[in-house]
Write a protein that holds these residues in place. Structure first.
Motif, mmCIF file in Angstrom:
data_model
loop_
_atom_site.group_PDB
_atom_site.id
_atom_site.type_symbol
_atom_site.label_atom_id
_atom_site.label_comp_id
_atom_site.label_asym_id
_atom_site.label_seq_id
_atom_site.Cartn_x
_atom_site.Cartn_y
_atom_site.Cartn_z
ATOM 1 N N ILE A 153 0.845 -1.202 0.000
ATOM 2 C CA ILE A 153 0.000 0.000 0.000
ATOM 3 C C ILE A 153 0.880 1.252 0.000
ATOM 4 O O ILE A 153 0.649 2.192 -0.767
ATOM 5 C CB ILE A 153 -0.951 -0.007 1.212
ATOM 6 N N LEU A 154 1.905 1.269 0.851
ATOM 7 C CA LEU A 154 2.791 2.424 0.955
ATOM 8 C C LEU A 154 3.562 2.660 -0.340
ATOM 9 O O LEU A 154 3.633 3.786 -0.838
ATOM 10 C CB LEU A 154 3.774 2.237 2.123
ATOM 11 N N VAL A 155 4.134 1.611 -0.895
ATOM 12 C CA VAL A 155 4.921 1.754 -2.128
ATOM 13 C C VAL A 155 4.037 2.222 -3.275
ATOM 14 O O VAL A 155 4.434 3.083 -4.062
ATOM 15 C CB VAL A 155 5.646 0.435 -2.465
ATOM 16 N N ASN A 156 2.828 1.688 -3.368
ATOM 17 C CA ASN A 156 1.927 2.145 -4.422
ATOM 18 C C ASN A 156 1.571 3.624 -4.245
ATOM 19 O O ASN A 156 1.494 4.374 -5.218
ATOM 20 C CB ASN A 156 0.659 1.291 -4.466
ATOM 21 N N GLY A 157 1.371 4.046 -3.013
ATOM 22 C CA GLY A 157 1.111 5.463 -2.753
ATOM 23 C C GLY A 157 2.306 6.336 -3.117
ATOM 24 O O GLY A 157 2.155 7.418 -3.696
ATOM 25 N N CYS A 158 3.513 5.873 -2.791
ATOM 26 C CA CYS A 158 4.732 6.612 -3.145
ATOM 27 C C CYS A 158 4.898 6.663 -4.661
ATOM 28 O O CYS A 158 5.294 7.691 -5.215
ATOM 29 C CB CYS A 158 5.958 5.976 -2.494
ATOM 30 N N PRO A 176 10.031 6.279 -11.355
ATOM 31 C CA PRO A 176 9.470 5.833 -10.067
ATOM 32 C C PRO A 176 9.540 4.316 -9.869
ATOM 33 O O PRO A 176 9.904 3.855 -8.789
ATOM 34 C CB PRO A 176 8.020 6.316 -10.138
ATOM 35 N N ASP A 177 9.230 3.541 -10.899
ATOM 36 C CA ASP A 177 9.265 2.083 -10.752
ATOM 37 C C ASP A 177 10.681 1.567 -10.521
ATOM 38 O O ASP A 177 10.904 0.660 -9.722
ATOM 39 C CB ASP A 177 8.663 1.403 -11.984
ATOM 40 N N GLU A 178 11.656 2.139 -11.222
ATOM 41 C CA GLU A 178 13.056 1.732 -11.023
ATOM 42 C C GLU A 178 13.517 2.089 -9.608
ATOM 43 O O GLU A 178 14.194 1.298 -8.943
ATOM 44 C CB GLU A 178 13.955 2.414 -12.046
ATOM 45 N N ARG A 179 13.148 3.258 -9.150
ATOM 46 C CA ARG A 179 13.544 3.710 -7.816
ATOM 47 C C ARG A 179 12.947 2.795 -6.745
ATOM 48 O O ARG A 179 13.612 2.418 -5.783
ATOM 49 C CB ARG A 179 13.085 5.149 -7.624
ATOM 50 N N ILE A 180 11.703 2.433 -6.914
ATOM 51 C CA ILE A 180 11.032 1.564 -5.947
ATOM 52 C C ILE A 180 11.734 0.211 -5.871
ATOM 53 O O ILE A 180 11.999 -0.303 -4.780
ATOM 54 C CB ILE A 180 9.547 1.405 -6.322
ATOM 55 N N VAL A 181 12.074 -0.359 -7.020
ATOM 56 C CA VAL A 181 12.730 -1.666 -7.040
ATOM 57 C C VAL A 181 14.107 -1.584 -6.380
ATOM 58 O O VAL A 181 14.476 -2.457 -5.588
ATOM 59 C CB VAL A 181 12.825 -2.209 -8.488
ATOM 60 N N ILE A 182 14.877 -0.543 -6.668
ATOM 61 C CA ILE A 182 16.210 -0.382 -6.057
ATOM 62 C C ILE A 182 16.098 -0.271 -4.538
ATOM 63 O O ILE A 182 16.827 -0.940 -3.790
ATOM 64 C CB ILE A 182 16.933 0.854 -6.633
ATOM 65 N N VAL A 183 15.186 0.566 -4.053
ATOM 66 C CA VAL A 183 15.058 0.767 -2.605
ATOM 67 C C VAL A 183 14.575 -0.507 -1.927
ATOM 68 O O VAL A 183 15.107 -0.895 -0.883
ATOM 69 C CB VAL A 183 14.122 1.965 -2.303
ATOM 70 N N LEU A 184 13.612 -1.188 -2.515
ATOM 71 C CA LEU A 184 13.130 -2.427 -1.893
ATOM 72 C C LEU A 184 14.201 -3.521 -1.903
ATOM 73 O O LEU A 184 14.298 -4.302 -0.960
ATOM 74 C CB LEU A 184 11.866 -2.922 -2.588
ATOM 75 N N ARG A 185 15.008 -3.561 -2.947
ATOM 76 C CA ARG A 185 16.042 -4.604 -3.045
ATOM 77 C C ARG A 185 17.219 -4.318 -2.124
ATOM 78 O O ARG A 185 17.670 -5.178 -1.386
ATOM 79 C CB ARG A 185 16.526 -4.740 -4.503
ATOM 80 N N TYR A 186 17.745 -3.102 -2.155
ATOM 81 C CA TYR A 186 18.994 -2.829 -1.454
ATOM 82 C C TYR A 186 18.824 -2.123 -0.122
ATOM 83 O O TYR A 186 19.704 -2.199 0.725
ATOM 84 C CB TYR A 186 19.943 -2.042 -2.365
ATOM 85 N N TRP A 187 17.733 -1.439 0.100
ATOM 86 C CA TRP A 187 17.522 -0.829 1.412
ATOM 87 C C TRP A 187 16.683 -1.753 2.283
ATOM 88 O O TRP A 187 17.038 -2.031 3.413
ATOM 89 C CB TRP A 187 16.841 0.541 1.295
ATOM 90 N N ALA A 188 15.542 -2.228 1.752
ATOM 91 C CA ALA A 188 14.681 -3.113 2.536
ATOM 92 C C ALA A 188 15.194 -4.551 2.512
ATOM 93 O O ALA A 188 14.680 -5.399 3.229
ATOM 94 C CB ALA A 188 13.248 -3.060 2.003
ATOM 95 N N ASP A 189 16.210 -4.830 1.668
ATOM 96 C CA ASP A 189 16.860 -6.135 1.585
ATOM 97 C C ASP A 189 15.867 -7.259 1.267
ATOM 98 O O ASP A 189 15.944 -8.344 1.829
ATOM 99 C CB ASP A 189 17.614 -6.429 2.885
ATOM 100 N N LEU A 190 14.952 -6.966 0.363
ATOM 101 C CA LEU A 190 13.977 -7.970 -0.041
ATOM 102 C C LEU A 190 14.514 -8.774 -1.211
ATOM 103 O O LEU A 190 15.156 -8.222 -2.103
ATOM 104 C CB LEU A 190 12.667 -7.301 -0.474
ATOM 105 N N PRO A 191 14.233 -10.062 -1.241
ATOM 106 C CA PRO A 191 14.602 -10.847 -2.427
ATOM 107 C C PRO A 191 13.693 -10.435 -3.586
ATOM 108 O O PRO A 191 12.630 -9.849 -3.392
ATOM 109 C CB PRO A 191 14.341 -12.288 -1.995
#
Length: 185
Positions: A81-86, A131-146
């Motif tokens: 929900i948060l990422v979609n809002g961002c 925006p989509d590229e930024r979201i993927v980078i932050v979720l992968r390398y900051w949130a450490d999600l697979p």
């Protein structure tokens, strides 16, 4: 008479559906608010906008809380929900013109996300991504999600996540290489 008052006392002692719903929501949302704020701040690059995004996500989550099937997955559901809002906010930036303010005017104090992004070249490169590229980078390398976790949170096919991550990393590398060349001149 005594049995009637005992019935009322027993009913007051049992939790209502509304209080149970509220307690479950607070149990799920409470621990993740700081993390959600940092995530929104990195995605949006602005403390005030991050606060607004988290608040908007909380409102949406509260309104849709009854739709959540697996309560143990609250964090992933709320992240989505948060990422979609961002993402919506980042997309609107292209259509809304912001009027720059005098940099010496700062009524609240320094914006920690703006300062962080300005200092770090890699984070500054995030601003050049879609925006989509930024979201993927932050979720992968900051949130450490697979990659599978990112795919699940965003509701995208795994291949889309991989291609956006690959494209974003290429753009970040190119930006850093350009900065190194400029610094070497």
């Amino acid at each position: 008479m005594t049995s009637l008052s005992a019935d009322f006392a027993e009913r007051d002692a049992t939790p209502t559906a509304a209080s149970t719903r509220r307690a479950r929501f607070l149990h799920g949302a409470g621990p993740s608010l700081d993390r959600a704020y940092r995530l929104a701040g990195l995605l949006l690059g602005n403390a005030h906008e991050a606060e607004d995004a988290v608040q908007d996500a909380l409102v949406v989550a509260w309104q849709r809380f009854d739709d959540l099937r697996d309560w143990d997955r609250f964090g992933a559901w709320f992240d989505r929900i948060l990422v979609n809002g961002c993402r919506d906010r980042l997309r609107r930036r292209g259509t809304v013109r912001f009027i720059p303010m005098d940099p010496s005017f700062d009524p609240v104090g320094a914006d920690p996300f703006h300062d962080l992004i300005e200092r770090d070249a890699l984070l500054q490169g995030l601003t050049s991504l879609t925006p989509d590229e930024r979201i993927v980078i932050v979720l992968r390398y900051w949130a450490d999600l697979p990659l599978e976790g990112i795919s699940e949170r965003l509701g995208w096919p795994l291949g889309s996540v991989k291609s956006r991550l690959h494209r974003a990393l290429g753009r970040l590398r190119a930006g850093i290489d350009d900065e190194r060349e400029e610094a070497g001149r």
